[in-house]
Design a protein around this motif. Sequence first.
Motif, short mmCIF file in Angstrom:
data_model
loop_
_atom_site.label_atom_id
_atom_site.label_comp_id
_atom_site.label_asym_id
_atom_site.label_seq_id
_atom_site.Cartn_x
_atom_site.Cartn_y
_atom_site.Cartn_z
N ARG A 107 27.09 25.75 -46.41
CA ARG A 107 26.95 25.09 -44.83
C ARG A 107 26.73 26.65 -44.46
O ARG A 107 27.33 27.89 -45.05
N SER A 108 25.91 26.95 -43.47
CA SER A 108 25.66 27.96 -42.67
C SER A 108 27.06 27.84 -41.30
O SER A 108 27.60 27.26 -40.22
N ILE A 109 27.82 28.88 -41.76
CA ILE A 109 29.09 28.88 -40.81
C ILE A 109 29.09 29.91 -39.27
O ILE A 109 28.13 31.12 -39.37
N THR A 110 29.14 29.00 -38.32
CA THR A 110 28.60 28.75 -36.67
C THR A 110 30.39 28.96 -36.04
O THR A 110 29.37 29.27 -34.77
N ALA A 115 34.58 32.38 -39.33
CA ALA A 115 34.61 33.24 -39.48
C ALA A 115 35.49 34.23 -39.68
O ALA A 115 35.12 35.58 -40.76
N HIS A 123 26.97 32.82 -39.63
CA HIS A 123 25.49 31.95 -40.23
C HIS A 123 25.48 32.54 -41.52
O HIS A 123 24.74 32.50 -42.76
N ASP A 124 26.86 33.55 -42.09
CA ASP A 124 26.76 33.59 -43.56
C ASP A 124 26.96 32.42 -44.33
O ASP A 124 27.71 31.28 -43.37
N GLU A 125 26.33 31.94 -45.50
CA GLU A 125 27.17 30.93 -46.22
C GLU A 125 28.75 30.50 -46.74
O GLU A 125 28.11 31.82 -47.31
N CYS A 146 36.98 25.19 -46.10
CA CYS A 146 36.17 26.68 -45.63
C CYS A 146 36.49 27.60 -46.74
O CYS A 146 37.33 28.14 -46.29
#
Length: 243
Positions: A107-110, A115, A123-125, A146
């Motif tokens: 998933r892209s981290i938001t 993060a 937005h990194d995976e 995560c």
Amino acid sequence: MSGKTGYAEIASHYRKLIADGTLAPGDAMPSMRDVCNEFNVSITTANRAFRQLKSEGLTASKPGVGTVVVEQPRVAATAAARLERIARTGKPYAAKEKSINHTAQLRSITDPILADRLGVDLHDEVVLRTRTFVRDDSPTVFAVSCIHVRALGDVPELLSPEPFDRFWQEIYTARTGKTVTRAPERRSARLAYDYELEALNVNVAPGTPVPVLVLVNTFSDEDGPLEVWEDVYAPGLWQVDSE
């Protein structure tokens, strides 16, 4: 055991055995004489330890039997306590506990806070693994892991939703030789997200604010943060940080 062992240490010893399931609900506690002999303490100290366990609602007196372990339906252990239990006994679950609805995906981290804790950019995976802990068929904790994507190079099984037969970090350490450490557990409260309420079977009208307890554990190795593990507790539960 030393003769200086205190009642609190004795109570902690049996508290862990109860949480492990080594002493299950309905099991008889050891006799006072056995406790005195094992810990080399007086009957007064042993009795005080047993009174402590009773005051916590972990044990009760049963005619003709003595002191027995009682059910703990509204208790859930912290992630730190679960890891300590696994290290001590090899058991992934407490008595009458299991985990369900396992998921695993990239998933892209938001979340900027998450993060930052994981040491990645927005937005990194990342690898996102979720599961729900259940006790006596009632959801207790919705757990989210995560994991830094670099772990996939050594543990590609992380993308499989199937649960590991042991803590995945043990596999990582065995394959890499890198030691993983855990930062102190953080605790906070916030309003639950809809998907968390669904996972915990909390039925409320849409938009209803539901406060939940959240515990966060961050793990790192020599290369930096490796995993952020977040536990969301079902409303009405109280948690214990030792098992």
